[in-house]
Design a protein around this motif. Structure first.
Motif, PDB file in Angstrom:
ATOM      1  N   ASP A 267       3.631   5.886   5.870  1.00 50.12           N
ATOM      2  CA  ASP A 267       4.441   7.102   5.723  1.00 50.12           C
ATOM      3  C   ASP A 267       5.922   6.776   5.545  1.00 50.12           C
ATOM      4  OD1 ASP A 267       2.153   8.633   6.023  1.00 50.12           O
ATOM      5  OD2 ASP A 267       2.585   9.204   8.097  1.00 50.12           O
ATOM      6  N   ILE A 268       6.441   5.952   6.421  1.00 53.23           N
ATOM      7  CA  ILE A 268       7.878   5.649   6.403  1.00 53.23           C
ATOM      8  C   ILE A 268       8.292   4.979   5.100  1.00 53.23           C
ATOM      9  CG2 ILE A 268       9.691   4.235   7.452  1.00 53.23           C
ATOM     10  CD1 ILE A 268       8.308   4.656  10.157  1.00 53.23           C
ATOM     11  N   THR A 269       7.484   4.065   4.603  1.00 59.58           N
ATOM     12  CA  THR A 269       7.891   3.312   3.411  1.00 59.58           C
ATOM     13  C   THR A 269       7.782   4.136   2.132  1.00 59.58           C
ATOM     14  OG1 THR A 269       5.697   2.295   3.238  1.00 59.58           O
ATOM     15  CG2 THR A 269       7.427   1.040   4.408  1.00 59.58           C
ATOM     16  N   ARG A 270       7.309   5.354   2.223  1.00 62.46           N
ATOM     17  CA  ARG A 270       7.346   6.266   1.064  1.00 62.46           C
ATOM     18  C   ARG A 270       8.735   6.882   0.895  1.00 62.46           C
ATOM     19  NH1 ARG A 270       1.925   8.188   3.032  1.00 62.46           N
ATOM     20  NH2 ARG A 270       0.457   7.219   1.618  1.00 62.46           N
ATOM     21  N   ARG A 271       9.526   6.841   1.954  1.00 62.81           N
ATOM     22  CA  ARG A 271      10.865   7.406   1.904  1.00 62.81           C
ATOM     23  C   ARG A 271      11.797   6.474   1.143  1.00 62.81           C
ATOM     24  NH1 ARG A 271      11.673   8.637   8.343  1.00 62.81           N
ATOM     25  NH2 ARG A 271       9.649   9.608   8.686  1.00 62.81           N
TER      26      ARG A 271
ATOM     27  N   ARG B  90      -0.837  -7.765  10.007  1.00 61.24           N
ATOM     28  CA  ARG B  90      -1.836  -7.261   9.065  1.00 61.24           C
ATOM     29  C   ARG B  90      -1.347  -7.450   7.633  1.00 61.24           C
ATOM     30  NH1 ARG B  90      -4.353  -1.747  11.721  1.00 61.24           N
ATOM     31  NH2 ARG B  90      -5.344  -2.817  13.487  1.00 61.24           N
ATOM     32  N   GLU B  91      -2.220  -8.009   6.811  1.00 59.76           N
ATOM     33  CA  GLU B  91      -1.875  -8.248   5.410  1.00 59.76           C
ATOM     34  C   GLU B  91      -1.476  -6.956   4.710  1.00 59.76           C
ATOM     35  OE1 GLU B  91      -0.911  -9.261   1.748  1.00 59.76           O
ATOM     36  OE2 GLU B  91      -1.133 -10.711   3.360  1.00 59.76           O
ATOM     37  N   ALA B  92      -2.167  -5.859   4.984  1.00 62.84           N
ATOM     38  CA  ALA B  92      -1.831  -4.580   4.334  1.00 62.84           C
ATOM     39  C   ALA B  92      -0.388  -4.179   4.639  1.00 62.84           C
ATOM     40  CB  ALA B  92      -2.796  -3.490   4.784  1.00 62.84           C
ATOM     41  N   ASN B  93       0.065  -4.429   5.848  1.00 64.35           N
ATOM     42  CA  ASN B  93       1.452  -4.115   6.202  1.00 64.35           C
ATOM     43  C   ASN B  93       2.417  -5.022   5.447  1.00 64.35           C
ATOM     44  OD1 ASN B  93       0.451  -2.243   7.997  1.00 64.35           O
ATOM     45  ND2 ASN B  93       0.838  -3.498   9.805  1.00 64.35           N
ATOM     46  N   ARG B  94       2.079  -6.305   5.358  1.00 61.21           N
ATOM     47  CA  ARG B  94       2.946  -7.224   4.619  1.00 61.21           C
ATOM     48  C   ARG B  94       3.037  -6.806   3.161  1.00 61.21           C
ATOM     49  NH1 ARG B  94      -0.165 -10.776   7.665  1.00 61.21           N
ATOM     50  NH2 ARG B  94      -1.164 -11.739   5.839  1.00 61.21           N
TER      51      ARG B  94
ATOM     52  N   ASN C 243       6.521 -15.239   4.522  1.00 64.34           N
ATOM     53  CA  ASN C 243       5.781 -14.746   3.375  1.00 64.34           C
ATOM     54  C   ASN C 243       6.320 -13.401   2.879  1.00 64.34           C
ATOM     55  OD1 ASN C 243       3.199 -12.823   2.683  1.00 64.34           O
ATOM     56  ND2 ASN C 243       3.076 -14.832   1.699  1.00 64.34           N
ATOM     57  N   VAL C 244       6.806 -12.578   3.772  1.00 63.90           N
ATOM     58  CA  VAL C 244       7.199 -11.217   3.404  1.00 63.90           C
ATOM     59  C   VAL C 244       8.705 -11.042   3.221  1.00 63.90           C
ATOM     60  CG1 VAL C 244       7.443 -10.224   5.721  1.00 63.90           C
ATOM     61  CG2 VAL C 244       6.605  -8.804   3.890  1.00 63.90           C
ATOM     62  N   SER C 245       9.508 -11.901   3.805  1.00 65.31           N
ATOM     63  CA  SER C 245      10.964 -11.713   3.813  1.00 65.31           C
ATOM     64  C   SER C 245      11.631 -12.194   2.541  1.00 65.31           C
ATOM     65  CB  SER C 245      11.586 -12.470   4.998  1.00 65.31           C
ATOM     66  OG  SER C 245      11.079 -11.977   6.201  1.00 65.31           O
ATOM     67  N   ASP C 246      12.620 -11.422   2.127  1.00 66.00           N
ATOM     68  CA  ASP C 246      13.459 -11.824   1.006  1.00 66.00           C
ATOM     69  C   ASP C 246      14.589 -12.736   1.473  1.00 66.00           C
ATOM     70  OD1 ASP C 246      12.318 -10.197  -1.243  1.00 66.00           O
ATOM     71  OD2 ASP C 246      12.767  -8.583   0.181  1.00 66.00           O
TER      72      ASP C 246
ATOM     73  N   ARG D  58       6.484  -5.781   1.207  1.00 61.60           N
ATOM     74  CA  ARG D  58       6.898  -6.510  -0.001  1.00 61.60           C
ATOM     75  C   ARG D  58       7.061  -5.579  -1.195  1.00 61.60           C
ATOM     76  NH1 ARG D  58       3.190 -10.535   1.773  1.00 61.60           N
ATOM     77  NH2 ARG D  58       1.591  -9.559   0.509  1.00 61.60           N
ATOM     78  N   SER D  59       6.187  -4.593  -1.316  1.00 56.35           N
ATOM     79  CA  SER D  59       6.166  -3.761  -2.522  1.00 56.35           C
ATOM     80  C   SER D  59       7.109  -2.557  -2.465  1.00 56.35           C
ATOM     81  CB  SER D  59       4.747  -3.267  -2.796  1.00 56.35           C
ATOM     82  OG  SER D  59       4.337  -2.342  -1.803  1.00 56.35           O
ATOM     83  N   ARG D  60       7.558  -2.192  -1.290  1.00 55.27           N
ATOM     84  CA  ARG D  60       8.318  -0.949  -1.177  1.00 55.27           C
ATOM     85  C   ARG D  60       9.776  -1.122  -0.786  1.00 55.27           C
ATOM     86  NH1 ARG D  60       3.878   3.224   1.330  1.00 55.27           N
ATOM     87  NH2 ARG D  60       2.493   3.173  -0.474  1.00 55.27           N
ATOM     88  N   GLY D  61      10.262  -2.335  -0.765  1.00 57.68           N
ATOM     89  CA  GLY D  61      11.668  -2.501  -0.424  1.00 57.68           C
ATOM     90  C   GLY D  61      12.041  -3.956  -0.264  1.00 57.68           C
ATOM     91  N   TRP D  62      13.283  -4.155   0.132  1.00 57.35           N
ATOM     92  CA  TRP D  62      13.799  -5.490   0.436  1.00 57.35           C
ATOM     93  C   TRP D  62      13.589  -5.742   1.920  1.00 57.35           C
ATOM     94  CZ3 TRP D  62      15.109  -8.252  -3.667  1.00 57.35           C
ATOM     95  CH2 TRP D  62      15.472  -7.587  -4.835  1.00 57.35           C
TER      96      TRP D  62
END
Length: 149
Positions: A43-47, A61-65, A120-123, A69-73
């Motif tokens: 929900d939050i990452t849709r904002r 959880r991989e889904a969270n990672r 793996n997830v951090s920019d 990765r896909s919704r922001g920096w």
């Protein structure tokens, strides 16, 4: 500094459930808490135009990672195990610190498990030990402005 909304995922969970995260852990267990955490993250990452602070286990959880990765920096803030233990003190609000091990040992084990997931997830990663909080915030904002152009 960015005029973005600040959102804390744990605070959002507490607001939605009406109870503290520690209570959810105690009553429902870590797995059910992680289910709630994942739903809130979706929900939050849709904002847009938000700064999101997550709980440390969000990356388990991989889904969270993938969402992160896909919704922001993603900027990861790190500190030494000793510093984290000092900051936590004898916290009664952090369920994973109530395992009976020393706080330092608990943080060491969590870091061992989570560091590769964060990498793996951090920019970018910022070290926070001994940092002036305002200077750290300025550094993060400067980095964000540079990469988001």
């Amino acid at each position: 500094m960015l005029n973005y909304e600040f959102v804390d995922s744990d605070a959002e969970i507490e607001e939605r459930t009406g109870v503290r995260v520690s209570w959810i852990f105690e009553l429902e267990g870590e797995s059910k808490f992680r289910d709630r955490e994942s739903a809130v993250l979706k929900d939050i990452t849709r904002r847009s135009r938000i700064v999101l602070a997550t709980g440390g286990g969000i990356v388990l959880r991989e889904a969270n990672r993938a969402l992160l990765r896909s919704r922001g920096w993603v900027a990861c803030l790190t500190s030494s195990t000793e510093e984290l233990a000092r900051r936590a003190g004898s916290s009664q609000t952090r369920p994973l610190l109530q395992r009976g091990e020393s706080i330092e040992e608990t943080f060491f084990e969590m870091e061992r498990e989570r560091r590769p997931l964060y990498e793996n997830v951090s920019d970018i990663t910022f070290k926070t030990f001994g940092e002036d909080k305002r200077a750290l915030a300025r550094d993060i904002v400067a980095w964000y402005r540079k990469v988001s152009k």
